[in-house]
Design a protein around this motif. Structure first.
Motif, PDB file in Angstrom:
ATOM      1  N   THR A  29      29.490  68.579  40.212  1.00 38.45           N
ATOM      2  CA  THR A  29      30.579  68.774  39.504  1.00 38.45           C
ATOM      3  C   THR A  29      30.424  68.139  38.169  1.00 38.45           C
ATOM      4  O   THR A  29      30.775  68.956  37.067  1.00 38.45           O
ATOM      5  CB  THR A  29      31.855  68.101  40.226  1.00 38.45           C
ATOM      6  N   SER A  30      29.932  67.214  37.806  1.00 33.12           N
ATOM      7  CA  SER A  30      29.831  66.483  36.724  1.00 33.12           C
ATOM      8  C   SER A  30      28.669  67.644  35.807  1.00 33.12           C
ATOM      9  O   SER A  30      29.252  67.639  34.502  1.00 33.12           O
ATOM     10  CB  SER A  30      28.983  65.180  36.592  1.00 33.12           C
ATOM     11  N   THR A  31      27.822  68.116  36.349  1.00 34.10           N
ATOM     12  CA  THR A  31      26.955  68.823  35.557  1.00 34.10           C
ATOM     13  C   THR A  31      27.573  70.130  35.083  1.00 34.10           C
ATOM     14  O   THR A  31      27.638  70.625  33.845  1.00 34.10           O
ATOM     15  CB  THR A  31      25.737  69.427  36.642  1.00 34.10           C
ATOM     16  N   VAL A  32      28.623  70.731  36.022  1.00 30.04           N
ATOM     17  CA  VAL A  32      29.414  71.842  35.694  1.00 30.04           C
ATOM     18  C   VAL A  32      30.241  71.641  34.581  1.00 30.04           C
ATOM     19  O   VAL A  32      30.514  72.511  33.481  1.00 30.04           O
ATOM     20  CB  VAL A  32      30.006  72.383  36.753  1.00 30.04           C
ATOM     21  N   SER A  33      30.910  70.506  34.581  1.00 29.63           N
ATOM     22  CA  SER A  33      31.762  69.995  33.475  1.00 29.63           C
ATOM     23  C   SER A  33      31.118  69.911  32.342  1.00 29.63           C
ATOM     24  O   SER A  33      31.549  70.304  31.187  1.00 29.63           O
ATOM     25  CB  SER A  33      32.504  68.461  33.972  1.00 29.63           C
ATOM     26  N   GLN A  34      29.990  69.502  32.354  1.00 28.66           N
ATOM     27  CA  GLN A  34      29.099  69.259  31.044  1.00 28.66           C
ATOM     28  C   GLN A  34      28.392  70.502  30.220  1.00 28.66           C
ATOM     29  O   GLN A  34      28.762  70.640  29.306  1.00 28.66           O
ATOM     30  CB  GLN A  34      27.888  68.233  31.372  1.00 28.66           C
ATOM     31  N   GLN A  35      28.116  71.375  31.261  1.00 25.54           N
ATOM     32  CA  GLN A  35      27.879  72.687  30.786  1.00 25.54           C
ATOM     33  C   GLN A  35      28.863  73.488  30.281  1.00 25.54           C
ATOM     34  O   GLN A  35      28.643  74.254  29.108  1.00 25.54           O
ATOM     35  CB  GLN A  35      27.085  73.392  31.911  1.00 25.54           C
ATOM     36  N   VAL A  36      30.017  73.415  30.791  1.00 30.36           N
ATOM     37  CA  VAL A  36      31.013  74.244  30.325  1.00 30.36           C
ATOM     38  C   VAL A  36      31.739  73.439  28.957  1.00 30.36           C
ATOM     39  O   VAL A  36      32.053  74.369  28.147  1.00 30.36           O
ATOM     40  CB  VAL A  36      32.419  74.043  31.366  1.00 30.36           C
ATOM     41  N   ALA A  37      31.604  72.260  28.894  1.00 34.93           N
ATOM     42  CA  ALA A  37      32.048  71.656  27.621  1.00 34.93           C
ATOM     43  C   ALA A  37      31.049  71.893  26.688  1.00 34.93           C
ATOM     44  O   ALA A  37      31.378  72.236  25.450  1.00 34.93           O
ATOM     45  CB  ALA A  37      31.978  70.156  27.995  1.00 34.93           C
ATOM     46  N   ALA A  38      29.941  71.941  26.899  1.00 38.24           N
ATOM     47  CA  ALA A  38      28.776  72.307  25.797  1.00 38.24           C
ATOM     48  C   ALA A  38      28.979  73.701  25.277  1.00 38.24           C
ATOM     49  O   ALA A  38      28.639  74.240  24.235  1.00 38.24           O
ATOM     50  CB  ALA A  38      27.257  72.129  26.488  1.00 38.24           C
ATOM     51  N   LEU A  39      29.319  74.677  26.329  1.00 42.59           N
ATOM     52  CA  LEU A  39      29.741  76.071  25.868  1.00 42.59           C
ATOM     53  C   LEU A  39      30.848  76.173  25.014  1.00 42.59           C
ATOM     54  O   LEU A  39      30.729  76.908  23.862  1.00 42.59           O
ATOM     55  CB  LEU A  39      29.947  76.831  27.153  1.00 42.59           C
ATOM     56  N   ALA A  40      31.888  75.509  25.173  1.00 42.66           N
ATOM     57  CA  ALA A  40      32.966  75.329  24.586  1.00 42.66           C
ATOM     58  C   ALA A  40      32.758  74.759  22.910  1.00 42.66           C
ATOM     59  O   ALA A  40      32.916  75.514  21.798  1.00 42.66           O
ATOM     60  CB  ALA A  40      34.074  74.297  25.201  1.00 42.66           C
ATOM     61  N   GLN A  41      31.718  73.827  22.853  1.00 40.14           N
ATOM     62  CA  GLN A  41      31.397  73.490  21.520  1.00 40.14           C
ATOM     63  C   GLN A  41      30.498  74.541  20.962  1.00 40.14           C
ATOM     64  O   GLN A  41      30.966  74.459  19.830  1.00 40.14           O
ATOM     65  CB  GLN A  41      30.545  72.084  21.825  1.00 40.14           C
ATOM     66  N   GLU A  42      29.892  75.036  21.553  1.00 37.49           N
ATOM     67  CA  GLU A  42      28.936  76.108  20.914  1.00 37.49           C
ATOM     68  C   GLU A  42      29.691  77.250  20.668  1.00 37.49           C
ATOM     69  O   GLU A  42      29.587  77.943  19.328  1.00 37.49           O
ATOM     70  CB  GLU A  42      27.815  76.617  22.087  1.00 37.49           C
ATOM     71  N   MET A  43      30.952  77.725  21.255  1.00 38.71           N
ATOM     72  CA  MET A  43      31.925  78.702  20.804  1.00 38.71           C
ATOM     73  C   MET A  43      32.639  78.319  19.837  1.00 38.71           C
ATOM     74  O   MET A  43      33.168  79.032  19.297  1.00 38.71           O
ATOM     75  CB  MET A  43      32.469  79.191  21.914  1.00 38.71           C
ATOM     76  N   GLY A  44      32.961  76.895  19.854  1.00 40.42           N
ATOM     77  CA  GLY A  44      33.816  76.676  18.667  1.00 40.42           C
ATOM     78  C   GLY A  44      35.280  76.661  19.279  1.00 40.42           C
ATOM     79  O   GLY A  44      36.250  76.851  18.209  1.00 40.42           O
ATOM     80  N   THR A  45      35.685  76.887  20.305  1.00 40.17           N
ATOM     81  CA  THR A  45      36.767  76.771  20.849  1.00 40.17           C
ATOM     82  C   THR A  45      37.198  76.231  22.357  1.00 40.17           C
ATOM     83  O   THR A  45      36.198  76.203  23.142  1.00 40.17           O
ATOM     84  CB  THR A  45      37.487  78.312  20.945  1.00 40.17           C
ATOM     85  N   ALA A  46      38.317  76.015  22.708  1.00 43.12           N
ATOM     86  CA  ALA A  46      38.714  75.321  24.122  1.00 43.12           C
ATOM     87  C   ALA A  46      38.553  76.535  25.077  1.00 43.12           C
ATOM     88  O   ALA A  46      39.139  77.580  24.702  1.00 43.12           O
ATOM     89  CB  ALA A  46      39.771  74.681  24.231  1.00 43.12           C
ATOM     90  N   LEU A  47      37.808  76.360  26.088  1.00 50.43           N
ATOM     91  CA  LEU A  47      37.700  77.256  27.226  1.00 50.43           C
ATOM     92  C   LEU A  47      38.406  77.193  28.364  1.00 50.43           C
ATOM     93  O   LEU A  47      38.664  77.948  29.316  1.00 50.43           O
ATOM     94  CB  LEU A  47      36.040  77.699  27.479  1.00 50.43           C
ATOM     95  N   ILE A  48      38.628  75.683  28.621  1.00 47.37           N
ATOM     96  CA  ILE A  48      39.561  75.356  29.880  1.00 47.37           C
ATOM     97  C   ILE A  48      40.764  74.618  29.341  1.00 47.37           C
ATOM     98  O   ILE A  48      40.600  73.737  28.281  1.00 47.37           O
ATOM     99  CB  ILE A  48      38.674  74.742  31.007  1.00 47.37           C
ATOM    100  N   GLU A  49      41.531  74.460  30.453  1.00 49.08           N
ATOM    101  CA  GLU A  49      42.715  73.402  30.182  1.00 49.08           C
ATOM    102  C   GLU A  49      43.242  72.655  31.491  1.00 49.08           C
ATOM    103  O   GLU A  49      43.078  73.439  32.322  1.00 49.08           O
ATOM    104  CB  GLU A  49      43.883  74.176  29.160  1.00 49.08           C
ATOM    105  N   PRO A  50      43.952  71.551  31.680  1.00 45.19           N
ATOM    106  CA  PRO A  50      44.168  70.802  32.698  1.00 45.19           C
ATOM    107  C   PRO A  50      45.410  71.850  33.377  1.00 45.19           C
ATOM    108  O   PRO A  50      46.228  72.615  32.576  1.00 45.19           O
ATOM    109  CB  PRO A  50      44.894  69.813  32.200  1.00 45.19           C
ATOM    110  N   SER A  51      45.186  71.948  34.679  1.00 44.76           N
ATOM    111  CA  SER A  51      46.233  72.566  35.626  1.00 44.76           C
ATOM    112  C   SER A  51      46.750  71.622  36.869  1.00 44.76           C
ATOM    113  O   SER A  51      45.894  72.018  37.741  1.00 44.76           O
ATOM    114  CB  SER A  51      45.877  74.121  35.743  1.00 44.76           C
ATOM    115  N   GLY A  52      47.311  71.064  36.748  1.00 44.93           N
ATOM    116  CA  GLY A  52      47.557  69.977  37.960  1.00 44.93           C
ATOM    117  C   GLY A  52      46.348  68.996  38.105  1.00 44.93           C
ATOM    118  O   GLY A  52      45.726  68.390  37.168  1.00 44.93           O
ATOM    119  N   ARG A  53      45.865  69.012  39.248  1.00 47.04           N
ATOM    120  CA  ARG A  53      44.541  68.358  39.407  1.00 47.04           C
ATOM    121  C   ARG A  53      43.391  69.089  39.452  1.00 47.04           C
ATOM    122  O   ARG A  53      42.244  68.780  39.343  1.00 47.04           O
ATOM    123  CB  ARG A  53      44.790  67.949  40.955  1.00 47.04           C
ATOM    124  N   ARG A  54      43.381  70.461  38.827  1.00 45.74           N
ATOM    125  CA  ARG A  54      42.510  71.582  38.733  1.00 45.74           C
ATOM    126  C   ARG A  54      42.420  72.003  37.420  1.00 45.74           C
ATOM    127  O   ARG A  54      43.194  71.221  36.273  1.00 45.74           O
ATOM    128  CB  ARG A  54      42.625  72.659  39.429  1.00 45.74           C
TER     129      ARG A  54
END
Length: 298
Positions: A29-54
């Motif tokens: 799960t940590s790897t997925v989170s890190q890779q999605v965060a890196a993709l967001a930084q690369e694109m220059g925009t937020a790609l995910i947002e909190p939705s309860g516990r998910r």
């Protein structure tokens, strides 16, 4: 943009959970989170947002996931398309001399229209030096070249050369000249005082003529140049000089063909390509077909 990160985003849009993505892709799960965060930084925009516990994708994240699906499908199609075992397709660029194109390549292309309709061959007519220059500049994928046994071409270690066929050559002279057949040097010696016709775009045949003339005891007077063999014969007919012609060529009525033997004069044809492209299916197929035609004609 790494395709692995795009894959994670697509799976996140489908599964809605980092843990589910990690389980599906065999990572943490940590790897997925890190890779999605890196993709967001690369694109220059937020790609995910909190939705309860998910988490859930932002509108930008959903849009990128749509693009990612298309990109990943294209990458997979490209991987399949370029695999060595894939059916040859796409565009193959060939640069070569006129005889090779007319007598060898065109029949191959005619057959490919039925057997491999997704393969397109683009042709450019060039003499060897021109074709090899295009090859090194990535202006063509395959070069059809030639040299002579008496004027061998220098080898380039960066290129792979496949020998295709050889063809004997003789001397074309005015039919009105009273000349005798004999060895190559005896034939040449009879034209020591004549003008000589050579190729206007390649120096190999001139090298052959100068070599044989030197062996026969004279320096040839090179006066005319022509790329077309028909034009060479026209010049011979007009008594402008003598020149080399391939064995079996249909001679003009006013042209006499004298065979050359001892030493023989042989043109040697080749298919030349870069080492890194030899396994590319369209190139391998056309080279094999050319080699097959050459072998059948021997």
């Amino acid at each position: 943009m790494e395709t692995r990160r795009l894959r994670m985003l697509v799976e996140l849009s489908r599964l809605g959970s980092m843990r589910a993505v990690a389980d599906t892709l065999g990572t943490t799960t940590s790897t997925v989170s890190q890779q999605v965060a890196a993709l967001a930084q690369e694109m220059g925009t937020a790609l995910i947002e909190p939705s309860g516990r998910r988490v859930r994708l932002t509108p930008q994240g959903r849009r990128l996931a749509e693009h990612a699906g298309t990109i990943l499908a294209a990458v997979e199609a490209a991987r399949h398309d370029l695999a060595p075992e894939a059916e040859p397709n796409g565009t193959l660029r060939v640069a070569g001399f006129a005889t090779a194109i007319r007598e060898q390549l065109l029949p191959v292309i005619t057959g490919l229209a039925e057997s491999h309709p997704r393969l397109r061959v683009l042709i450019r007519e060039h003499e060897p030096a021109e074709a090899l220059r295009l090859l090194t500049e990535d202006g063509t994928d395959l070069a059809l070249t030639y040299d002579y046994n008496l004027a061998p071409a220098a080898e380039d270690p960066a290129l792979h050369t496949t020998a295709l066929w050889t063809a004997r050559w003789g001397l074309g002279v005015p039919a009105t000249k009273g000349v005798r057949e004999g060895s190559t040097l005896e034939v040449f010696a009879q034209f020591a005082e004549h003008d000589w016709i050579v190729n206007s775009r390649n120096t190999a045949d001139e090298t052959v003529i100068r070599t044989l003339a030197s062996m026969a005891g004279f320096t040839p007077r090179i006066t005319h140049q022509a790329d077309s063999l028909d034009l060479v014969q026209g010049m011979i007919t007009a008594n402008l000089g003598v020149g080399l012609l391939p064995v079996g060529t249909a001679t003009f009525p006013a042209v006499r063909f004298l065979p050359l033997a001892g030493p023989d004069v042989e043109l040697r044809a080749y298919a030349v390509a870069g080492h890194g492209r030899l396994n590319w299916a369209p190139l391998a197929l056309v080279t094999d077909l050319l080699l097959g035609r050459a072998s059948a004609g021997r």
